[in-house]
Scaffold this motif. Structure first.
Motif, PDB file in Angstrom:
ATOM      1  N   GLY A  34     -12.463  -1.919 -15.271  1.00  0.00           N
ATOM      2  CA  GLY A  34     -12.638  -3.366 -15.251  1.00  0.00           C
ATOM      3  C   GLY A  34     -11.998  -4.060 -14.067  1.00  0.00           C
ATOM      4  N   ILE A  35     -11.460  -3.296 -13.127  1.00  0.00           N
ATOM      5  CA  ILE A  35     -10.815  -3.881 -11.959  1.00  0.00           C
ATOM      6  C   ILE A  35     -11.848  -4.631 -11.114  1.00  0.00           C
ATOM      7  CG2 ILE A  35     -11.174  -1.853 -10.491  1.00  0.00           C
ATOM      8  CD1 ILE A  35      -8.395  -2.260  -9.345  1.00  0.00           C
ATOM      9  N   SER A  36     -11.433  -5.722 -10.454  1.00  0.00           N
ATOM     10  CA  SER A  36     -12.356  -6.478  -9.602  1.00  0.00           C
ATOM     11  C   SER A  36     -12.576  -5.733  -8.289  1.00  0.00           C
ATOM     12  CB  SER A  36     -11.794  -7.874  -9.316  1.00  0.00           C
ATOM     13  OG  SER A  36     -10.674  -7.791  -8.447  1.00  0.00           O
ATOM     14  N   ARG A  37     -13.640  -6.121  -7.578  1.00  0.00           N
ATOM     15  CA  ARG A  37     -13.943  -5.467  -6.309  1.00  0.00           C
ATOM     16  C   ARG A  37     -12.795  -5.663  -5.320  1.00  0.00           C
ATOM     17  NH1 ARG A  37     -15.588  -6.952  -1.594  1.00  0.00           N
ATOM     18  NH2 ARG A  37     -16.030  -9.090  -2.217  1.00  0.00           N
ATOM     19  N   LYS A  38     -12.243  -6.878  -5.230  1.00  0.00           N
ATOM     20  CA  LYS A  38     -11.151  -7.138  -4.291  1.00  0.00           C
ATOM     21  C   LYS A  38      -9.894  -6.357  -4.667  1.00  0.00           C
ATOM     22  CE  LYS A  38     -12.592 -11.677  -2.594  1.00  0.00           C
ATOM     23  NZ  LYS A  38     -12.218 -13.104  -2.409  1.00  0.00           N
ATOM     24  N   GLN A  39      -9.633  -6.245  -5.948  1.00  0.00           N
ATOM     25  CA  GLN A  39      -8.482  -5.453  -6.382  1.00  0.00           C
ATOM     26  C   GLN A  39      -8.669  -3.981  -6.028  1.00  0.00           C
ATOM     27  OE1 GLN A  39      -8.631  -6.666 -10.543  1.00  0.00           O
ATOM     28  NE2 GLN A  39      -6.653  -7.730 -10.355  1.00  0.00           N
ATOM     29  N   ARG A  40      -9.905  -3.491  -6.183  1.00  0.00           N
ATOM     30  CA  ARG A  40     -10.173  -2.097  -5.819  1.00  0.00           C
ATOM     31  C   ARG A  40     -10.025  -1.894  -4.312  1.00  0.00           C
ATOM     32  NH1 ARG A  40     -14.562  -1.269  -8.415  1.00  0.00           N
ATOM     33  NH2 ARG A  40     -13.573  -0.121 -10.121  1.00  0.00           N
ATOM     34  N   ASP A  41     -10.540  -2.831  -3.527  1.00  0.00           N
ATOM     35  CA  ASP A  41     -10.381  -2.741  -2.075  1.00  0.00           C
ATOM     36  C   ASP A  41      -8.904  -2.658  -1.700  1.00  0.00           C
ATOM     37  OD1 ASP A  41     -13.111  -2.879  -1.746  1.00  0.00           O
ATOM     38  OD2 ASP A  41     -13.140  -4.987  -1.148  1.00  0.00           O
ATOM     39  N   LYS A  42      -8.083  -3.463  -2.363  1.00  0.00           N
ATOM     40  CA  LYS A  42      -6.649  -3.457  -2.078  1.00  0.00           C
ATOM     41  C   LYS A  42      -6.024  -2.129  -2.477  1.00  0.00           C
ATOM     42  CE  LYS A  42      -2.397  -6.066  -3.013  1.00  0.00           C
ATOM     43  NZ  LYS A  42      -1.803  -7.231  -3.743  1.00  0.00           N
ATOM     44  N   ARG A  43      -6.423  -1.589  -3.629  1.00  0.00           N
ATOM     45  CA  ARG A  43      -5.907  -0.300  -4.089  1.00  0.00           C
ATOM     46  C   ARG A  43      -6.272   0.805  -3.100  1.00  0.00           C
ATOM     47  NH1 ARG A  43      -2.879   3.746  -5.606  1.00  0.00           N
ATOM     48  NH2 ARG A  43      -3.751   5.181  -7.155  1.00  0.00           N
ATOM     49  N   VAL A  44      -7.506   0.784  -2.601  1.00  0.00           N
ATOM     50  CA  VAL A  44      -7.948   1.798  -1.649  1.00  0.00           C
ATOM     51  C   VAL A  44      -7.156   1.690  -0.352  1.00  0.00           C
ATOM     52  CG1 VAL A  44      -9.868   2.553  -0.199  1.00  0.00           C
ATOM     53  CG2 VAL A  44     -10.258   2.011  -2.612  1.00  0.00           C
ATOM     54  N   GLN A  45      -7.037   0.473   0.173  1.00  0.00           N
ATOM     55  CA  GLN A  45      -6.326   0.295   1.431  1.00  0.00           C
ATOM     56  C   GLN A  45      -4.853   0.703   1.305  1.00  0.00           C
ATOM     57  OE1 GLN A  45      -6.679  -3.634   3.093  1.00  0.00           O
ATOM     58  NE2 GLN A  45      -5.830  -3.020   5.071  1.00  0.00           N
ATOM     59  N   GLN A  46      -4.213   0.299   0.220  1.00  0.00           N
ATOM     60  CA  GLN A  46      -2.812   0.656   0.013  1.00  0.00           C
ATOM     61  C   GLN A  46      -2.656   2.153  -0.238  1.00  0.00           C
ATOM     62  OE1 GLN A  46      -1.561  -1.947  -3.182  1.00  0.00           O
ATOM     63  NE2 GLN A  46      -0.969  -3.580  -1.774  1.00  0.00           N
ATOM     64  N   GLY A  47      -3.598   2.731  -0.984  1.00  0.00           N
ATOM     65  CA  GLY A  47      -3.519   4.149  -1.288  1.00  0.00           C
ATOM     66  C   GLY A  47      -3.670   5.014  -0.054  1.00  0.00           C
ATOM     67  N   LEU A  48      -4.694   4.737   0.780  1.00  0.00           N
ATOM     68  CA  LEU A  48      -4.865   5.525   1.993  1.00  0.00           C
ATOM     69  C   LEU A  48      -3.740   5.275   2.989  1.00  0.00           C
ATOM     70  CD1 LEU A  48      -7.680   6.015   0.694  1.00  0.00           C
ATOM     71  CD2 LEU A  48      -8.593   6.051   3.026  1.00  0.00           C
ATOM     72  N   SER A  49      -3.202   4.060   2.985  1.00  0.00           N
ATOM     73  CA  SER A  49      -2.039   3.763   3.840  1.00  0.00           C
ATOM     74  C   SER A  49      -0.831   4.592   3.416  1.00  0.00           C
ATOM     75  CB  SER A  49      -1.701   2.279   3.778  1.00  0.00           C
ATOM     76  OG  SER A  49      -2.739   1.480   4.316  1.00  0.00           O
ATOM     77  N   ALA A  50      -0.659   4.772   2.115  1.00  0.00           N
ATOM     78  CA  ALA A  50       0.454   5.593   1.620  1.00  0.00           C
ATOM     79  C   ALA A  50       0.291   7.048   2.066  1.00  0.00           C
ATOM     80  CB  ALA A  50       0.538   5.510   0.102  1.00  0.00           C
ATOM     81  N   PHE A  51      -0.939   7.546   2.073  1.00  0.00           N
ATOM     82  CA  PHE A  51      -1.176   8.898   2.581  1.00  0.00           C
ATOM     83  C   PHE A  51      -0.808   8.995   4.060  1.00  0.00           C
ATOM     84  CE2 PHE A  51      -3.936   9.731  -1.150  1.00  0.00           C
ATOM     85  CZ  PHE A  51      -3.552  11.039  -1.427  1.00  0.00           C
ATOM     86  N   ALA A  52      -1.127   7.946   4.835  1.00  0.00           N
ATOM     87  CA  ALA A  52      -0.869   7.963   6.276  1.00  0.00           C
ATOM     88  C   ALA A  52       0.573   7.638   6.628  1.00  0.00           C
ATOM     89  CB  ALA A  52      -1.803   6.973   6.978  1.00  0.00           C
ATOM     90  N   GLY A  53       1.270   6.972   5.726  1.00  0.00           N
ATOM     91  CA  GLY A  53       2.651   6.599   5.998  1.00  0.00           C
ATOM     92  C   GLY A  53       2.793   5.322   6.804  1.00  0.00           C
ATOM     93  N   ARG A  54       1.715   4.589   6.938  1.00  0.00           N
ATOM     94  CA  ARG A  54       1.746   3.284   7.608  1.00  0.00           C
ATOM     95  C   ARG A  54       0.554   2.469   7.127  1.00  0.00           C
ATOM     96  NH1 ARG A  54      -1.915   1.952  11.386  1.00  0.00           N
ATOM     97  NH2 ARG A  54      -3.288   3.617  12.166  1.00  0.00           N
ATOM     98  N   LYS A  55       0.579   1.155   7.366  1.00  0.00           N
ATOM     99  CA  LYS A  55      -0.508   0.287   6.925  1.00  0.00           C
ATOM    100  C   LYS A  55      -1.749   0.525   7.780  1.00  0.00           C
ATOM    101  CE  LYS A  55      -1.686  -4.554   5.951  1.00  0.00           C
ATOM    102  NZ  LYS A  55      -2.931  -4.597   6.742  1.00  0.00           N
ATOM    103  N   LEU A  56      -2.853   0.822   7.110  1.00  0.00           N
ATOM    104  CA  LEU A  56      -4.133   0.996   7.787  1.00  0.00           C
ATOM    105  C   LEU A  56      -4.939  -0.288   7.680  1.00  0.00           C
ATOM    106  CD1 LEU A  56      -5.165   4.565   6.542  1.00  0.00           C
ATOM    107  CD2 LEU A  56      -3.824   3.952   8.566  1.00  0.00           C
TER     108      LEU A  56
END
Length: 402
Positions: free
Chosen positions: A127-149
């Motif tokens: 039930g997450i919103s599209r914008k919330q999912r976008d934020k989760r994806v960006q933060q999640g991949l940034s955590a993998f990279a170790g910096r903000k993408l």
């Protein structure tokens, strides 16, 4: 001493740079502008040391290399069973943008577009919103990279203008009741995911995070659970290079993922994360120079997954016999890493200790132990003590956990 690894990477890059085969992707206008001569290689080790050569700091859109990391987030957020209800794990043998569905309507794997769009829609809580999912994806991949993408908005807009096929794929899965949410939301979010900017150093760190069981070697953050990485790496090994995956595992032997912007990522469990970038693609959609660089790295450094290091037979450092006059105890000295195969060798050595004789188990030269290795060693000690034998343990590195 001067570390030879940077020179090795420089030499390898120069060796592969003379390959001018392939073409820059032309179907996405923004990607068609890429400089075809750019070429960079990055490598990250288990302790977070990052090496780079060539265009190592040039940033490009991550594209399909985002797929394994989105898959990891979906698994962590929804659980393995839920994700498997929507997306399979079998190689397709098809191109990345083909209609590749099982009879149930489930996409064959998360590494092709139809499966990646379905996977993207599973990220976050239900039930997450599209914008919330976008934020989760960006933060999640940034955590993998170790910096903000950051998202390359021009690439995003360019891919949005050419999204008809991906939309068709999303509606097809939606019609089979395998897509969670609205198709246009899933496709738009998936394209934003693919538009995140990375360089080869980022790819190397992201890969090493997968290869280290989900712990980012630079930041120390546990990004996803270890079981998630096992699942993701398994699917990468069989599906990550599209219809060239079998050939790739045979010749390179590193779980990998490619992207149409020219990136290639490889994650060798417990050893290294590797990233390469060169925009010219072969007919399958993989970077020509990137593939060649991985082939050379695998051959030169012995990085093929099936080329296991010979450690199990050398687990026994030595056995110190008791003194002739009866003073002292027998010492069984182990070394290296205590995984299953190594511990099995050690257990057979412990069986040779005469019945009723006490001894010292010396772990001072042991570097680490897996959960299985630790459990088997502790079980062996407990059984010997149950037989009323004295077993002393020298464990300065707390290998057995206290």
């Amino acid at each position: 001493m001067r570390n030879p690894i940077p020179d090795l990477l420089d030499e390898l890059r120069e060796r592969c740079a003379d390959d001018d085969g392939g073409e820059v992707l032309s179907t996405i206008p923004e990607l068609a502008k890429a400089d075809p001569d750019r070429f960079g290689i990055g490598l990250c080790t288990i302790d977070g040391t990052v090496y780079g050569t060539g265009d190592a700091e040039h940033r490009f859109s991550i594209q399909s290399i985002s797929k394994p990391f989105a898959y990891a987030l979906a698994l962590a957020d929804r659980g393995r069973d839920t994700v498997l209800e929507h997306v399979g794990v079998e190689p397709s043998g098809d191109s990345f943008n083909e209609i590749s569905l099982e009879q149930s309507g489930r996409p064959r794997n998360p590494m092709i577009n139809i499966g990646a769009i379905t996977t993207h829609a599973l990220i976050g809580h239900e039930g997450i919103s599209r914008k919330q999912r976008d934020k989760r994806v960006q933060q999640g991949l940034s955590a993998f990279a170790g910096r903000k993408l950051d998202v390359d908005e021009e690439v995003f807009a360019s891919e949005q203008s050419e999204a008809s096929r991906n939309l068709a794929l999303a509606y097809l899965v939606h019609a089979r009741e395998k897509l969670d949410g609205e198709p246009h939301h899933a496709v738009e979010g998936y394209i934003r995911q693919c538009s995140l900017l990375v360089d080869v150093r980022d790819l190397a760190v992201m890969a090493m995070t997968l290869a280290a069981g989900g712990r980012n070697p630079v930041t120390g953050e546990q990004v996803v659970p270890t079981w998630v990485c096992t699942q993701v790496l398994s699917v990468m090994a069989t599906c990550g290079m599209y219809d060239a995956s079998g050939q790739w595992m045979s010749t390179v032997g590193i779980p990998a993922k490619s992207g149409v912007s020219g990136g290639v990522l490889g994650a060798l469990p417990g050893q290294a994360g590797i990233g390469a970038f060169s925009p010219r693609l072969d007919e399958i959609g993989n970077s020509v120079r990137g593939v060649r660089a991985f082939e050379a790295l695998s051959a030169d450094l012995g990085l093929h997954l099936m080329h296991a290091p010979e450690v199990a037979s050398h687990v026994l450092y030595g056995v110190v016999e008791p003194d002739a006059d009866g003073d002292g105890l027998r010492e069984v000295q182990l070394q290296g890493t205590m995984h299953f195969a190594a511990v099995e060798v050690a257990l057979r050595e412990l069986e040779e200790v005469p019945d009723g004789e006490s001894f010292v188990l010396d772990l001072s030269r042991v570097a680490s132990a897996t959960d299985v290795g630790r459990r088997l060693l502790l079980e062996a000690v407990e059984r010997m003590r149950a037989d009323r034998r004295e077993v002393r343990i020298t464990d300065p590195h707390d290998i057995l956990g206290g």
